[in-house]
Scaffold this motif. Structure first.
Motif, short mmCIF file in Angstrom:
data_model
loop_
_atom_site.label_atom_id
_atom_site.label_comp_id
_atom_site.label_asym_id
_atom_site.label_seq_id
_atom_site.Cartn_x
_atom_site.Cartn_y
_atom_site.Cartn_z
N PHE A 24 0.87 -1.19 0.00
CA PHE A 24 0.00 0.00 0.00
C PHE A 24 0.90 1.23 0.00
N ASP A 25 0.83 2.01 -1.09
CA ASP A 25 1.69 3.19 -1.20
C ASP A 25 0.87 4.44 -0.88
N ILE A 26 1.13 5.01 0.29
CA ILE A 26 0.42 6.23 0.69
C ILE A 26 1.19 7.43 0.17
N GLY A 27 0.51 8.25 -0.62
CA GLY A 27 1.19 9.33 -1.32
C GLY A 27 1.82 8.77 -2.58
N ALA B 121 -8.48 8.85 6.66
CA ALA B 121 -9.62 8.83 7.57
C ALA B 121 -10.87 8.25 6.91
N ASN B 122 -11.02 8.44 5.58
CA ASN B 122 -12.22 7.91 4.92
C ASN B 122 -11.90 6.79 3.93
N PHE B 123 -10.68 6.23 4.04
CA PHE B 123 -10.27 5.16 3.13
C PHE B 123 -10.74 3.80 3.63
N ARG B 124 -11.26 2.99 2.72
CA ARG B 124 -11.66 1.62 3.07
C ARG B 124 -11.07 0.67 2.04
N HIS B 125 -10.57 -0.48 2.50
CA HIS B 125 -10.05 -1.47 1.56
C HIS B 125 -10.18 -2.85 2.18
N MET C 94 -2.75 5.43 -2.76
CA MET C 94 -3.66 6.49 -2.34
C MET C 94 -2.94 7.82 -2.41
N ASP C 95 -3.64 8.84 -2.85
CA ASP C 95 -3.05 10.18 -2.89
C ASP C 95 -4.18 11.19 -2.84
N ILE C 96 -3.85 12.42 -2.46
CA ILE C 96 -4.91 13.44 -2.45
C ILE C 96 -4.85 14.31 -3.70
N ASP D 270 -4.49 0.23 -9.11
CA ASP D 270 -5.52 0.23 -8.07
C ASP D 270 -5.27 1.43 -7.15
N CYS D 271 -5.75 2.60 -7.60
CA CYS D 271 -5.43 3.84 -6.88
C CYS D 271 -6.67 4.57 -6.44
N TYR D 272 -6.56 5.28 -5.34
CA TYR D 272 -7.71 5.99 -4.80
C TYR D 272 -7.33 7.41 -4.42
N MET D 273 -8.23 8.33 -4.75
CA MET D 273 -8.04 9.68 -4.27
C MET D 273 -8.80 9.77 -2.96
#
Ligand SMILES: [Zn+2]
Length: 306
Positions: free
Chosen positions: A96-99, A142-146, A119-121, A135-138
């Motif tokens: 899981f790569d945050i940022g 706090a509101n991430f689910r996996h 995940m990134d903003i 498989d990436c999410y904006m």
């Protein structure tokens, strides 16, 4: 002391939870870096209200990263990360790569047999990464689910950006497999590039992006508070590219004009601005090969559940 009308929020030390032991470490006309004498944590006292964080990073990361992808910078970053993680995880697993930005690190791990989630903003970056089938999410943590728990969580040069790294780490723990590890890389406040001896030079400071400046000791304290145990070392040398970059930053970048330019480039000037930024980046990347001094620019930490 706080002159800019855009500034807001005077923060307490997130480790000690007060600011009674705060002294000024760096006082620049646009920002103040505080040193907590109790625990030694250094942090930016105020956060500038230049729009939401999302908007800031969307302006910094352009939508077509064709030049960035080939940059020396990314390749070395990915290799260092992979090598370090391979010391702890002999077999591929879930990462899981945050940022995750454009997803380059994810692609690198996938090529080695890993599953990767990111995940990134930054909307520009995530849009690009998704187009590559990643498989990436904006999202924010706090509101991430996996559905997955992760064997490895990467936070490469991201922890120092958060308004509260302690609360962030507590949330990150929820996604970590029982024997999983968190790979963390942050700038080292004790390195010569951030040293008080060259404060007038202003070193590697990134006001309003880097809100925290950790040492090995303060990062350890943070892990303690978050219920993590960590192993850490320093890595990364200074280079001629750094020195020149820092010099230009101290003259131009840290001033109001650059803050406005980088965060609020008008859309008709964006292309020209990014082109200049690319050319500048390429020159600095080449000069980054000429290195010197001890390997202490950054702290590399491996954290796991207690
Ligand atoms: Zn403190």
């Amino acid at each position: 002391m706080i002159s800019n009308k855009d500034t807001m929020v005077i923060k307490n030390c997130i480790i000690c939870d007060d600011n009674s032991s705060a002294e000024i470490y760096i006082n620049h006309k646009d920002f103040v870096i505080i040193h907590c004498k109790k625990c030694n944590l250094c942090y930016q006292q105020t956060i500038r209200q230049v729009g939401s964080l999302e908007a800031i990073y969307n302006n910094i990361y352009e939508s077509s990263p064709y030049v960035i992808k080939n940059k020396y910078y990314w390749k070395n970053k990915m290799k260092a990360c992979y090598q370090e993680i391979s010391r702890y995880k002999k077999k591929p697993g879930n990462l899981f790569d945050i940022g995750c930005s454009y997803g380059f690190l994810m692609e690198f791990f996938i090529s080695k047999g890993w599953n990767a989630t990111g995940m990134d903003i930054c909307e520009n970056a995530i849009t690009y990464a998704r187009k590559q089938g990643l498989d990436c999410y904006m999202a924010d943590i706090a509101n991430f689910r996996h559905n997955n728990k992760f064997d490895v969580i990467v936070m490469d040069n991201v922890l120092e950006h958060f308004e509260n790294p302690l609360e962030y780490l507590k949330l990150v723990k929820n996604f970590l497999a029982k024997d999983g590890i968190i790979y963390i890389r942050v700038p080292n406040v004790e390195s010569v590039m951030l040293s008080s001896k060259i404060q007038s030079f202003l070193g590697d400071l990134k006001p309003f992006e880097h809100l925290f400046y950790f040492s090995k000791d303060t990062l350890n304290l943070l892990f303690d508070k978050a219920g993590l145990k960590g192993f850490m070392k320093t890595d990364g040398q200074a280079s001629i590219g750094n020195l020149l970059n820092c010099y230009f930053r101290s003259k131009v970048v840290l001033g109001n004009s650059w803050q406005n330019l980088n965060y609020r480039v008008p859309s008709d000037k964006k292309k020209f601005y990014f082109l200049l930024k690319h050319i500048y980046g390429e020159i600095m990347s080449i000069l980054d090969n000429i290195r010197f001094g001890s390997k202490d620019r950054e702290i590399v930490a491996i954290a796991s559940l207690e």
